[in-house]
Scaffold this motif. Structure first.
Motif, PDB file in Angstrom:
ATOM      1  N   GLU A  69     -29.393  23.770  -8.438  1.00 57.98           N
ATOM      2  CA  GLU A  69     -29.335  23.586  -6.772  1.00 57.98           C
ATOM      3  C   GLU A  69     -27.857  23.263  -6.210  1.00 57.98           C
ATOM      4  OE1 GLU A  69     -32.190  21.337  -3.759  1.00 57.98           O
ATOM      5  OE2 GLU A  69     -32.060  21.041  -5.486  1.00 57.98           O
ATOM      6  N   VAL A  70     -27.397  24.239  -5.692  1.00 57.33           N
ATOM      7  CA  VAL A  70     -25.532  23.711  -5.359  1.00 57.33           C
ATOM      8  C   VAL A  70     -26.156  23.490  -3.681  1.00 57.33           C
ATOM      9  CG1 VAL A  70     -23.591  24.865  -5.236  1.00 57.33           C
ATOM     10  CG2 VAL A  70     -25.131  25.371  -6.910  1.00 57.33           C
ATOM     11  N   PHE A  71     -24.971  22.029  -2.984  1.00 56.01           N
ATOM     12  CA  PHE A  71     -25.123  21.462  -2.368  1.00 56.01           C
ATOM     13  C   PHE A  71     -23.758  21.220  -2.009  1.00 56.01           C
ATOM     14  CE2 PHE A  71     -28.600  19.670  -3.647  1.00 56.01           C
ATOM     15  CZ  PHE A  71     -29.647  19.709  -2.751  1.00 56.01           C
ATOM     16  N   LEU A  72     -22.721  22.093  -0.965  1.00 62.46           N
ATOM     17  CA  LEU A  72     -21.234  21.759  -0.640  1.00 62.46           C
ATOM     18  C   LEU A  72     -21.677  21.190   0.229  1.00 62.46           C
ATOM     19  CD1 LEU A  72     -20.786  26.001   1.123  1.00 62.46           C
ATOM     20  CD2 LEU A  72     -20.288  24.574  -1.448  1.00 62.46           C
ATOM     21  N   VAL A  73     -20.699  19.481  -0.166  1.00 60.45           N
ATOM     22  CA  VAL A  73     -20.481  18.537   0.115  1.00 60.45           C
ATOM     23  C   VAL A  73     -18.700  18.271   0.833  1.00 60.45           C
ATOM     24  CG1 VAL A  73     -20.005  15.719  -0.103  1.00 60.45           C
ATOM     25  CG2 VAL A  73     -21.758  17.692  -1.522  1.00 60.45           C
ATOM     26  N   GLY A  74     -18.497  17.679   2.440  1.00 57.43           N
ATOM     27  CA  GLY A  74     -17.476  18.355   2.991  1.00 57.43           C
ATOM     28  C   GLY A  74     -17.079  16.741   2.413  1.00 57.43           C
ATOM     29  N   VAL A  75     -15.938  15.848   3.125  1.00 59.85           N
ATOM     30  CA  VAL A  75     -15.292  14.891   3.216  1.00 59.85           C
ATOM     31  C   VAL A  75     -15.823  14.607   4.417  1.00 59.85           C
ATOM     32  CG1 VAL A  75     -13.305  13.712   4.161  1.00 59.85           C
ATOM     33  CG2 VAL A  75     -13.455  15.541   2.203  1.00 59.85           C
ATOM     34  N   ASP A  76     -16.405  15.215   6.042  1.00 58.73           N
ATOM     35  CA  ASP A  76     -17.199  14.786   6.349  1.00 58.73           C
ATOM     36  C   ASP A  76     -18.581  16.268   6.833  1.00 58.73           C
ATOM     37  OD1 ASP A  76     -15.866  17.040   8.198  1.00 58.73           O
ATOM     38  OD2 ASP A  76     -14.510  14.979   8.831  1.00 58.73           O
ATOM     39  N   ASP A  77     -19.027  16.023   8.093  1.00 57.89           N
ATOM     40  CA  ASP A  77     -20.009  17.118   7.973  1.00 57.89           C
ATOM     41  C   ASP A  77     -19.706  18.236   9.084  1.00 57.89           C
ATOM     42  OD1 ASP A  77     -20.094  15.386  10.572  1.00 57.89           O
ATOM     43  OD2 ASP A  77     -21.783  15.380  10.761  1.00 57.89           O
ATOM     44  N   ARG A  78     -18.334  18.246   9.045  1.00 55.28           N
ATOM     45  CA  ARG A  78     -17.398  19.191   9.667  1.00 55.28           C
ATOM     46  C   ARG A  78     -17.800  20.462   8.544  1.00 55.28           C
ATOM     47  NH1 ARG A  78     -12.998  19.452  10.600  1.00 55.28           N
ATOM     48  NH2 ARG A  78     -12.890  17.606   9.369  1.00 55.28           N
ATOM     49  N   PRO A  79     -17.737  21.703   9.149  1.00 56.27           N
ATOM     50  CA  PRO A  79     -17.160  23.143   9.100  1.00 56.27           C
ATOM     51  C   PRO A  79     -15.947  22.810   7.891  1.00 56.27           C
ATOM     52  CG  PRO A  79     -18.494  23.559  10.322  1.00 56.27           C
ATOM     53  CD  PRO A  79     -18.216  22.321  10.962  1.00 56.27           C
ATOM     54  N   VAL A  80     -15.222  23.273   7.025  1.00 59.02           N
ATOM     55  CA  VAL A  80     -13.928  23.002   6.526  1.00 59.02           C
ATOM     56  C   VAL A  80     -13.601  24.934   6.748  1.00 59.02           C
ATOM     57  CG1 VAL A  80     -14.599  21.765   4.894  1.00 59.02           C
ATOM     58  CG2 VAL A  80     -14.843  23.732   3.795  1.00 59.02           C
ATOM     59  N   ARG A  81     -12.060  24.608   7.191  1.00 60.61           N
ATOM     60  CA  ARG A  81     -11.420  25.556   7.011  1.00 60.61           C
ATOM     61  C   ARG A  81     -10.571  25.791   6.018  1.00 60.61           C
ATOM     62  NH1 ARG A  81     -10.528  28.304  11.336  1.00 60.61           N
ATOM     63  NH2 ARG A  81      -8.285  29.959  11.756  1.00 60.61           N
ATOM     64  N   ALA A  82     -11.181  26.915   5.010  1.00 60.46           N
ATOM     65  CA  ALA A  82     -10.294  27.013   3.949  1.00 60.46           C
ATOM     66  C   ALA A  82      -9.417  27.887   4.199  1.00 60.46           C
ATOM     67  CB  ALA A  82     -11.321  28.086   3.108  1.00 60.46           C
ATOM     68  N   ARG A  83      -8.829  28.006   2.477  1.00 62.26           N
ATOM     69  CA  ARG A  83      -6.576  28.700   3.173  1.00 62.26           C
ATOM     70  C   ARG A  83      -7.674  30.059   3.517  1.00 62.26           C
ATOM     71  NH1 ARG A  83      -3.235  27.772  -2.113  1.00 62.26           N
ATOM     72  NH2 ARG A  83      -1.782  27.844  -0.502  1.00 62.26           N
ATOM     73  N   GLY A  84      -6.313  30.448   3.642  1.00 57.66           N
ATOM     74  CA  GLY A  84      -7.029  31.898   5.171  1.00 57.66           C
ATOM     75  C   GLY A  84      -7.279  32.139   5.999  1.00 57.66           C
ATOM     76  N   GLY A  85      -7.978  30.939   6.173  1.00 61.07           N
ATOM     77  CA  GLY A  85      -8.625  30.617   7.728  1.00 61.07           C
ATOM     78  C   GLY A  85     -10.512  30.929   7.266  1.00 61.07           C
ATOM     79  N   MET A  86     -11.158  31.009   6.261  1.00 63.80           N
ATOM     80  CA  MET A  86     -12.752  31.493   6.421  1.00 63.80           C
ATOM     81  C   MET A  86     -13.386  29.830   6.780  1.00 63.80           C
ATOM     82  SD  MET A  86     -14.770  32.469   2.820  1.00 63.80           S
ATOM     83  CE  MET A  86     -15.926  33.501   3.089  1.00 63.80           C
ATOM     84  N   ARG A  87     -13.863  30.066   7.464  1.00 64.23           N
ATOM     85  CA  ARG A  87     -14.958  28.618   7.776  1.00 64.23           C
ATOM     86  C   ARG A  87     -16.110  28.410   7.209  1.00 64.23           C
ATOM     87  NH1 ARG A  87     -13.071  25.720  11.754  1.00 64.23           N
ATOM     88  NH2 ARG A  87     -14.185  25.337  12.106  1.00 64.23           N
ATOM     89  N   ILE A  88     -16.687  27.445   6.551  1.00 58.65           N
ATOM     90  CA  ILE A  88     -16.999  27.349   5.620  1.00 58.65           C
ATOM     91  C   ILE A  88     -18.317  26.556   6.252  1.00 58.65           C
ATOM     92  CG2 ILE A  88     -18.357  26.752   3.699  1.00 58.65           C
ATOM     93  CD1 ILE A  88     -15.598  28.747   2.749  1.00 58.65           C
TER      94      ILE A  88
END
Length: 199
Positions: free
Chosen positions: A42-61
């Protein structure tokens, strides 16, 4: 047994570092459930905060949780990318260190090894990172035994991989370790990814 997996997410994370292992675990679940079993991960993406992250290249996750959540995870995977801001974030480093104390495994992909080093969870056992960053890791943490020309290293409670696509090899290795060689091999085949257990 379904293992909980946390993938740490942050701005400028390398997309394949994070999403490659996510896909491996997701496809492994499909393989397992086709056989009538329970999902393995069961995979969870855990952010530094609860905002979507902007990955390298601009992808928002989007993320599923944040560092403020106090859940413990069975497996913690720290991807790389541009890690300077995260390495200066005391809360993120504390989260890695705390999770390491209770997790079955703490792993890094690529320059995620810098975050494990900054969090103080690496020891005398060999580690690796992206080929381009080997010398910097050695320079910043001279007590580390930094290896090159390996795809990944697994010491039971700590695992590190080389750069970017090596995270796929590490994740398949973890599927093999936590499920079986058969499940890992079928996962790689489902993904049309050439993988050898001996890699």
């Amino acid at each position: 047994m379904t293992r909980s997996v946390a993938i740490l997410m942050f701005d400028e994370v390398e997309v394949l570092d994070a999403c490659g292992p996510f896909e491996i675990f997701s496809v492994a679940n499909r393989v397992v459930t086709r056989d009538g079993g329970e999902p393995a991960f069961e995979v969870f993406l855990v952010g530094v905060d609860d905002r979507p992250v902007r990955a390298r290249g601009g992808m928002r996750i989007a993320v599923d949780a944040s560092l403020a959540d106090d859940r413990d995870f069975d497996v913690v995977l720290v991807p790389g990318g541009v890690v300077d801001a995260v390495a200066d974030n005391a809360e993120a480093l504390s989260w890695i260190e705390r999770q390491h104390r209770t997790s079955e495994l703490t792993a890094s992909v690529c320059t995620g090894a810098f975050l494990l080093a900054a969090a103080g969870v690496l020891d005398e056992r060999p580690v690796t990172t992206h080929w381009e960053d080997i010398e910097e890791l050695r320079s910043r943490w001279p007590d580390l035994d930094v290896r090159e020309n390996v795809r990944y290293l697994d010491h039971g409670d700590i695992a590190t991989s080389a750069g970017i696509s090596a995270g796929l090899d590490l994740a398949l290795h973890l599927v093999r370790r936590m499920e079986s060689t058969d499940i890992a091999t079928r996962t790689a085949r489902q993904m049309d990814f050439h993988w050898s257990p001996d890699r």
